[in-house]
Design a protein around this motif. Structure first.
Motif, PDB file in Angstrom:
ATOM      1  N   ASP A  79       0.707   1.632  -4.036  1.00 32.37           N
ATOM      2  CA  ASP A  79      -0.527   2.400  -4.166  1.00 32.37           C
ATOM      3  C   ASP A  79      -0.330   3.892  -3.908  1.00 32.37           C
ATOM      4  O   ASP A  79      -0.834   4.726  -4.659  1.00 32.37           O
ATOM      5  CB  ASP A  79      -1.584   1.851  -3.208  1.00 32.37           C
ATOM      6  CG  ASP A  79      -1.952   0.409  -3.500  1.00 32.37           C
ATOM      7  OD1 ASP A  79      -1.745  -0.022  -4.652  1.00 32.37           O
ATOM      8  OD2 ASP A  79      -2.430  -0.280  -2.580  1.00 32.37           O
ATOM      9  N   ASP A  80       0.393   4.210  -2.823  1.00 23.97           N
ATOM     10  CA  ASP A  80       0.492   5.620  -2.417  1.00 23.97           C
ATOM     11  C   ASP A  80       1.662   6.346  -3.078  1.00 23.97           C
ATOM     12  O   ASP A  80       1.470   7.321  -3.794  1.00 23.97           O
ATOM     13  CB  ASP A  80       0.594   5.720  -0.892  1.00 23.97           C
ATOM     14  CG  ASP A  80      -0.650   5.190  -0.185  1.00 23.97           C
ATOM     15  OD1 ASP A  80      -1.703   5.063  -0.851  1.00 23.97           O
ATOM     16  OD2 ASP A  80      -0.572   4.889   1.024  1.00 23.97           O
ATOM     17  N   LYS A  81       2.865   5.873  -2.859  1.00 24.36           N
ATOM     18  CA  LYS A  81       4.041   6.568  -3.393  1.00 24.36           C
ATOM     19  C   LYS A  81       4.283   6.287  -4.872  1.00 24.36           C
ATOM     20  O   LYS A  81       4.937   7.071  -5.562  1.00 24.36           O
ATOM     21  CB  LYS A  81       5.287   6.182  -2.586  1.00 24.36           C
ATOM     22  CG  LYS A  81       5.294   6.718  -1.166  1.00 24.36           C
ATOM     23  CD  LYS A  81       6.666   6.518  -0.528  1.00 24.36           C
ATOM     24  CE  LYS A  81       6.743   7.212   0.822  1.00 24.36           C
ATOM     25  NZ  LYS A  81       8.106   7.132   1.401  1.00 24.36           N
TER      26      LYS A  81
ATOM     27  N   LYS B  38       0.830  -1.209   0.000  1.00 21.94           N
ATOM     28  CA  LYS B  38       0.000   0.000   0.000  1.00 21.94           C
ATOM     29  C   LYS B  38       0.860   1.254   0.000  1.00 21.94           C
ATOM     30  O   LYS B  38       0.587   2.216  -0.738  1.00 21.94           O
ATOM     31  CB  LYS B  38      -0.926   0.004   1.215  1.00 21.94           C
ATOM     32  CG  LYS B  38      -1.871   1.213   1.231  1.00 21.94           C
ATOM     33  CD  LYS B  38      -2.778   1.194   2.437  1.00 21.94           C
ATOM     34  CE  LYS B  38      -3.809   2.332   2.352  1.00 21.94           C
ATOM     35  NZ  LYS B  38      -3.193   3.663   2.136  1.00 21.94           N
ATOM     36  N   ARG B  39       1.915   1.246   0.801  1.00 18.77           N
ATOM     37  CA  ARG B  39       2.755   2.439   0.936  1.00 18.77           C
ATOM     38  C   ARG B  39       3.485   2.771  -0.356  1.00 18.77           C
ATOM     39  O   ARG B  39       3.474   3.910  -0.818  1.00 18.77           O
ATOM     40  CB  ARG B  39       3.754   2.226   2.074  1.00 18.77           C
ATOM     41  CG  ARG B  39       4.698   3.410   2.293  1.00 18.77           C
ATOM     42  CD  ARG B  39       5.681   3.125   3.405  1.00 18.77           C
ATOM     43  NE  ARG B  39       6.552   4.258   3.643  1.00 18.77           N
ATOM     44  CZ  ARG B  39       7.587   4.249   4.477  1.00 18.77           C
ATOM     45  NH1 ARG B  39       7.863   3.139   5.160  1.00 18.77           N
ATOM     46  NH2 ARG B  39       8.350   5.314   4.635  1.00 18.77           N
TER      47      ARG B  39
END
Length: 327
Positions: free
Chosen positions: A115-117, A111-112
């Motif tokens: 998806d996010d970064k 996720k980190r």
């Protein structure tokens, strides 16, 4: 063995030294090189690749074969860096390594970074399904078939006791850096057992082999795929059924480990600009049996990773030829 597909060229000493030194280690004794800047990582415009290699031999088999093909078929220079599972994600995100070829499931990291970064991209399925569990030697399970139900483990706790387990039964684990819920499981299931870490896969294998040689009972955290099953047959203990989310709180896990399709991940810049190397690594997919074949040559037969990879490549051209990038 003659291999007519092999291209003759000079490879840099650093690449060969790093492969020989790092891949030959079957345990976690090698230094964690997370902070080391590889001369090949994220080297734009040059035919170089840096691969993260985990300490277990199945992961080393992936890297050995990928390295062999990148060097011999595509003319790349390859470096390898041994990094523990969680730090490897940070190294991949920052471009200190270009690819992880075997991840056992780290949703928080995914996720980190994915998806996010968006600094890491999925590289696709490895083709191998991983499963962690608790295992007893099959020779003991045949004598005591009820031991394969976790609810009966305490009945045999005294037989699994060792000097290291403090008067309780021993549950043998490998490295504390591996994915493990065993301490939580022992507590949640109220078992009369103590988790004892061998320290590495290699040390755990040594202990299991010694127990098997003496036909002693043991209970061990272990995983598939793994070549040792061919040398020491083991039977899995049935833990409470895994259900989605049952392992969400790592302090309160009370269920079995899932079956996990193992994944590859690439640094996002490398995935887009890595040319033939990135294409090959995305295409790289093989079976549990094929991985075990190479792992067995490295860990049990004493071949160097490069020699094991070369032997496998020489006998399996119909498999790996499909991984090469289109001309």
């Amino acid at each position: 063995m003659a291999r007519t597909h092999q291209r003759t060229r000079t490879r840099p000493a650093l690449a060969l030294a790093s492969v020989a030194a790092l891949l030959a280690a079957t345990g976690c004794g090698a230094a964690d090189m997370t902070q080391q800047a590889s001369p090949y990582a994220n080297a734009r415009g040059s035919k170089t690749v840096t691969l993260s290699v985990q300490s277990w031999v199945g992961a080393q088999a992936n890297v050995a074969v990928a390295t062999y093909l990148l060097e011999h078929e595509l003319g790349y220079r390859v470096d390898t860096v041994q990094v523990d599972e969680i730090p490897a994600w940070d190294a991949l995100s920052q471009g200190r390594v270009d690819a992880i070829l075997e991840d056992w499931g780290h949703p928080d990291q995914e996720k980190r970074y994915v998806d996010d970064k968006k600094t890491i991209e999925p590289g696709g399925d490895l083709g191998v399904t991983g499963h962690i569990g608790w295992f007893v030697p099959t020779y003991f399970a045949k004598r005591h078939p009820d031991v394969t139900d976790w609810r009966n483990l305490d009945t045999y706790a005294d037989q699994f006791r060792t000097p290291e387990s403090g008067g309780k039964g021993q549950l043998l684990d490998g490295s504390p850096s591996y994915v493990t819920h065993d301490k939580a499981l022992v507590n949640s299931l109220d078992l009369d057992f103590q988790v004892v870490f061998a320290g590495s896969e290699a040390a755990q294998i040594t202990q299991i082999k010694q127990f098997a040689k003496e036909k002693k009972p043991f209970l061990s955290y272990w995983y598939k795929p793994q070549w040792l099953f061919e040398k020491v047959p083991m039977t899995e203990v049935r833990l409470p059924e895994y259900k989605e989310g049952c392992d969400a709180d790592p302090e309160k896990v009370a269920c079995a480990y899932p079956h996990t399709p193992l994944q590859k991940y690439l640094n996002a810049d490398f995935a887009r600009q890595g040319g033939g190397a990135a294409a090959l690594l995305k295409n790289f997919t093989w079976t549990t049996e094929q991985q075990n074949e190479v792992a067995l040559m490295i860990a049990d037969q004493g071949l160097s990773p490069e020699a094991a990879a070369g032997k496998w490549v020489g006998a399996n051209e119909t498999v790996w030829r499909k991984w090469l990038p289109e001309e």
